[in-house]
Write an enzyme that holds these catalytic residues in place. Sequence first.
Site, PDB file in Angstrom:
ATOM      1  N   LYS A 114       0.871  -1.186   0.000  1.00  0.00           N
ATOM      2  CA  LYS A 114       0.000   0.000   0.000  1.00  0.00           C
ATOM      3  C   LYS A 114       0.904   1.231   0.000  1.00  0.00           C
ATOM      4  O   LYS A 114       1.449   1.628   1.033  1.00  0.00           O
ATOM      5  CB  LYS A 114      -0.915   0.058   1.227  1.00  0.00           C
ATOM      6  CG  LYS A 114      -1.964   1.157   1.028  1.00  0.00           C
ATOM      7  CD  LYS A 114      -2.379   1.867   2.279  1.00  0.00           C
ATOM      8  CE  LYS A 114      -1.514   2.999   2.707  1.00  0.00           C
ATOM      9  NZ  LYS A 114      -1.484   4.181   1.844  1.00  0.00           N
TER      10      LYS A 114
ATOM     11  N   GLU B 200       9.743   2.056  10.377  1.00  0.00           N
ATOM     12  CA  GLU B 200      10.789   3.031  10.008  1.00  0.00           C
ATOM     13  C   GLU B 200      10.113   4.383  10.083  1.00  0.00           C
ATOM     14  O   GLU B 200       9.323   4.735   9.210  1.00  0.00           O
ATOM     15  CB  GLU B 200      11.295   2.774   8.588  1.00  0.00           C
ATOM     16  CG  GLU B 200      11.889   1.395   8.370  1.00  0.00           C
ATOM     17  CD  GLU B 200      13.236   1.228   9.041  1.00  0.00           C
ATOM     18  OE1 GLU B 200      13.890   2.240   9.364  1.00  0.00           O
ATOM     19  OE2 GLU B 200      13.623   0.069   9.266  1.00  0.00           O
TER      20      GLU B 200
ATOM     21  N   CYS C  54      13.892  11.119   6.059  1.00  0.00           N
ATOM     22  CA  CYS C  54      13.707  10.868   7.492  1.00  0.00           C
ATOM     23  C   CYS C  54      15.002  11.010   8.268  1.00  0.00           C
ATOM     24  O   CYS C  54      14.989  11.372   9.431  1.00  0.00           O
ATOM     25  CB  CYS C  54      13.138   9.475   7.659  1.00  0.00           C
ATOM     26  SG  CYS C  54      13.997   8.299   6.632  1.00  0.00           S
TER      27      CYS C  54
ATOM     28  N   GLY D 107      -4.350   5.568   4.443  1.00  0.00           N
ATOM     29  CA  GLY D 107      -3.853   4.860   5.616  1.00  0.00           C
ATOM     30  C   GLY D 107      -4.988   4.416   6.504  1.00  0.00           C
ATOM     31  O   GLY D 107      -4.993   3.292   7.031  1.00  0.00           O
TER      32      GLY D 107
ATOM     33  N   GLY E 189      -4.725   3.225  -1.606  1.00  0.00           N
ATOM     34  CA  GLY E 189      -5.754   3.632  -0.660  1.00  0.00           C
ATOM     35  C   GLY E 189      -5.191   4.491   0.445  1.00  0.00           C
ATOM     36  O   GLY E 189      -3.977   4.735   0.509  1.00  0.00           O
TER      37      GLY E 189
ATOM     38  N   VAL F 201      -7.174   1.412   3.908  1.00  0.00           N
ATOM     39  CA  VAL F 201      -6.408   0.252   3.419  1.00  0.00           C
ATOM     40  C   VAL F 201      -5.246  -0.089   4.364  1.00  0.00           C
ATOM     41  O   VAL F 201      -5.007  -1.264   4.681  1.00  0.00           O
ATOM     42  CB  VAL F 201      -5.906   0.502   1.975  1.00  0.00           C
ATOM     43  CG1 VAL F 201      -4.966  -0.602   1.524  1.00  0.00           C
ATOM     44  CG2 VAL F 201      -7.099   0.596   1.032  1.00  0.00           C
ATOM     45  N   GLY F 202      -4.542   0.940   4.847  1.00  0.00           N
ATOM     46  CA  GLY F 202      -3.428   0.696   5.776  1.00  0.00           C
ATOM     47  C   GLY F 202      -3.921   0.003   7.035  1.00  0.00           C
ATOM     48  O   GLY F 202      -3.347  -0.995   7.492  1.00  0.00           O
TER      49      GLY F 202
ATOM     50  N   GLU G  74      10.360  17.068  14.050  1.00  0.00           N
ATOM     51  CA  GLU G  74      10.714  16.797  12.658  1.00  0.00           C
ATOM     52  C   GLU G  74       9.946  17.773  11.759  1.00  0.00           C
ATOM     53  O   GLU G  74       8.726  17.880  11.862  1.00  0.00           O
ATOM     54  CB  GLU G  74      10.324  15.360  12.310  1.00  0.00           C
ATOM     55  CG  GLU G  74      10.707  14.991  10.895  1.00  0.00           C
ATOM     56  CD  GLU G  74      10.335  13.560  10.552  1.00  0.00           C
ATOM     57  OE1 GLU G  74       9.166  13.184  10.761  1.00  0.00           O
ATOM     58  OE2 GLU G  74      11.201  12.828  10.068  1.00  0.00           O
TER      59      GLU G  74
HETATM   60  P1  NAD Z   1       2.456   9.179   6.990  1.00  0.00           P
HETATM   61  O1  NAD Z   1       2.685   8.560   8.311  1.00  0.00           O
HETATM   62  O2  NAD Z   1       1.407  10.185   6.862  1.00  0.00           O
HETATM   63  O3  NAD Z   1       2.115   8.051   5.910  1.00  0.00           O
HETATM   64  C1  NAD Z   1       2.989   6.973   5.675  1.00  0.00           C
HETATM   65  C2  NAD Z   1       2.177   5.805   5.175  1.00  0.00           C
HETATM   66  O4  NAD Z   1       1.387   5.327   6.244  1.00  0.00           O
HETATM   67  C3  NAD Z   1       1.201   6.176   4.045  1.00  0.00           C
HETATM   68  O5  NAD Z   1       1.111   5.122   3.137  1.00  0.00           O
HETATM   69  C4  NAD Z   1      -0.112   6.346   4.806  1.00  0.00           C
HETATM   70  O6  NAD Z   1      -1.241   6.150   3.998  1.00  0.00           O
HETATM   71  C5  NAD Z   1       0.034   5.266   5.856  1.00  0.00           C
HETATM   72  N1  NAD Z   1      -0.800   5.462   7.028  1.00  0.00           N
HETATM   73  C6  NAD Z   1      -1.173   6.627   7.603  1.00  0.00           C
HETATM   74  N2  NAD Z   1      -1.989   6.387   8.652  1.00  0.00           N
HETATM   75  C7  NAD Z   1      -2.131   5.038   8.748  1.00  0.00           C
HETATM   76  C8  NAD Z   1      -2.847   4.170   9.614  1.00  0.00           C
HETATM   77  N3  NAD Z   1      -3.607   4.633  10.606  1.00  0.00           N
HETATM   78  N4  NAD Z   1      -2.765   2.842   9.420  1.00  0.00           N
HETATM   79  C9  NAD Z   1      -1.998   2.345   8.424  1.00  0.00           C
HETATM   80  N5  NAD Z   1      -1.307   3.116   7.561  1.00  0.00           N
HETATM   81  C10 NAD Z   1      -1.359   4.445   7.724  1.00  0.00           C
HETATM   82  O7  NAD Z   1       3.889   9.705   6.554  1.00  0.00           O
HETATM   83  P2  NAD Z   1       4.259  10.516   5.238  1.00  0.00           P
HETATM   84  O8  NAD Z   1       3.804  11.916   5.458  1.00  0.00           O
HETATM   85  O9  NAD Z   1       3.844   9.761   4.032  1.00  0.00           O
HETATM   86  O10 NAD Z   1       5.859  10.442   5.291  1.00  0.00           O
HETATM   87  C11 NAD Z   1       6.602  11.282   6.082  1.00  0.00           C
HETATM   88  C12 NAD Z   1       7.034  10.585   7.354  1.00  0.00           C
HETATM   89  O11 NAD Z   1       7.684   9.354   7.045  1.00  0.00           O
HETATM   90  C13 NAD Z   1       8.057  11.379   8.128  1.00  0.00           C
HETATM   91  O12 NAD Z   1       7.763  11.345   9.503  1.00  0.00           O
HETATM   92  C14 NAD Z   1       9.358  10.650   7.863  1.00  0.00           C
HETATM   93  O13 NAD Z   1      10.345  10.811   8.832  1.00  0.00           O
HETATM   94  C15 NAD Z   1       8.912   9.257   7.744  1.00  0.00           C
HETATM   95  N6  NAD Z   1       9.870   8.484   6.980  1.00  0.00           N
HETATM   96  C16 NAD Z   1      10.657   7.579   7.638  1.00  0.00           C
HETATM   97  C17 NAD Z   1      11.599   6.864   6.943  1.00  0.00           C
HETATM   98  C18 NAD Z   1      12.461   5.853   7.625  1.00  0.00           C
HETATM   99  O14 NAD Z   1      13.016   5.007   6.960  1.00  0.00           O
HETATM  100  N7  NAD Z   1      12.586   5.890   8.931  1.00  0.00           N
HETATM  101  C19 NAD Z   1      11.761   7.064   5.579  1.00  0.00           C
HETATM  102  C20 NAD Z   1      10.953   7.989   4.940  1.00  0.00           C
HETATM  103  C21 NAD Z   1      10.003   8.693   5.661  1.00  0.00           C
END
Ligand code: NAD
Length: 485
Positions: free
Chosen positions: A180, A255, A289, A213, A211, A216-217, A389
Amino acid sequence: MTSPVRYLAEAGFLGKFYIDGEWRKPVGSATASVVNPATEQRIADVALGNDEDVDSAVAAARKAFGSWSLTPSAERAALLDRVHGLLLERLELFAQALTCEMGAAITYARRAQVPLAAEHIRVARDNLATYPFITARGRTAILREAIGVCGLITPWNWPLYQITAKVGPAIAAGCTVVLKPSELSPLSALLFAELMDAAGCPPGVFNLVNGTGAIVGAALASHPEVDMISITGSTRAGVLVAQAAAPTVKRVAQELGGKSPNIILPDTDLGRAVPLGVGAAFRNLGQSCSAPTRMLVPRSRMGEVEILAAAAASELVVGNPLAENTTHGPIANHPQFERVQAMIRVGLEERAKLVIGGPGRPTDLRIGFYARPTIFSNVRRDMRIAQEEIFGPVLSIIPYDTADEAIAIANDTVYGLGAHVQGTDIETVRAVARQIRSGQVHLNHPDWDPNAPFGGYKRSGNGREYGIEGMEEYLETKAALGFYR
Ligand code: NAD
């Protein structure tokens, strides 16, 4: 070359998911718009899935698991080899997709986002040649077996790279997967699904459901037939996934966010280290990140560092991501643009010293989610811009008086993902590096290493990606007593 959007639209993939080796229409009719952050124009609508779509993808993955997990390593390596070849062959198509879905400068997409994504597949392929899936311990065999069906949830900032960092090792381990991707940057993921098909991936081994989060997440995280979830995203989403996964006792690899420090020790060659530090902080426009967004500097050298940092930032070319001389495009999406602007205003309200940049767009850019590379100095460790962050082009320079204080400041956030240490005396650099609580630490700006495990201490996550450790995340351990006579 056909644009990625037209390519996907003509094939009919924008409105479909890849399940059980075929492109299927979703059960529901919900869609999400993909917006090009450079033009603020809607460029595509993609289908959004629901619980039933997740059920059919998970069922396909479950059905495929039995045979895929028993394939010889060489067969899995051969699939990954074809995937790797196709990624490099289609590099330009993927680079164009990344540029229009999240604003990466095309030069950066070609040089980093796509080739580094291919590296995760190559490393997974190469590990299969030597990895001991069975070892002897006396009469007992220690078997390392695929954990099962894996839900893979990825973010928008390095969309393709985060996908391959999960799919490569999961498939190498013998798992089957349901991906996803981020609903904000789903185009490269659709292209990747088509590539898996072209590479001859057996039906059900790789599945894609687009989808949100929340729908679908969350359905993947709580699904009783999913054995493991790997999520890359915010700490907020990582916590929600772990909570949803707990009742079915899934393995959860997270991550998550970061606020990585870059300690400049007193004997550092500032002329080299400061521009490299600014470049690392602003790589991918700070939407990484592990970006080292806190530069810790001896108080007596703050003036020199501010001048060098401002000079480095002023050399960045922010603008149309399709232009060859652009180094940095727009922020990837509107919510993130607003967040970055808000945090720049917070820095001013907290009375940090503005060295360069500030709120608003660069003067010559009126349309597009463009931000000004911004550096604050005299930042105190308790300020919000030192703790939270931001995920954008905002660097905080923090003064320190002793090495012990620098280490304490470096460790003084809830995160522990990346870290950097700069200095001439390598013994001191090593000693400082060992005292930082983070999953990676970079000594004097080494080259990127795709075999180096990556992941977080503290609230930056659990588990590791990349290299051997990245594949081991997807393995269970079975002890077979009496296996050997
Ligand atoms: P986000 O948390 O909004 O979304 C990440 C993913 O999680 C998306 O696919 C989203 O749809 C899904 N998601 C959101 N809520 C969910 C839920 N309740 N259940 C299941 N899935 C859900 O993050 P973003 O804005 O897409 O990315 C930025 C963040 O990602 C930053 O905090 C960054 O530090 C982190 N990041 C971490 C790494 C790492 O390797 N540690 C790498 C890249 C980004």
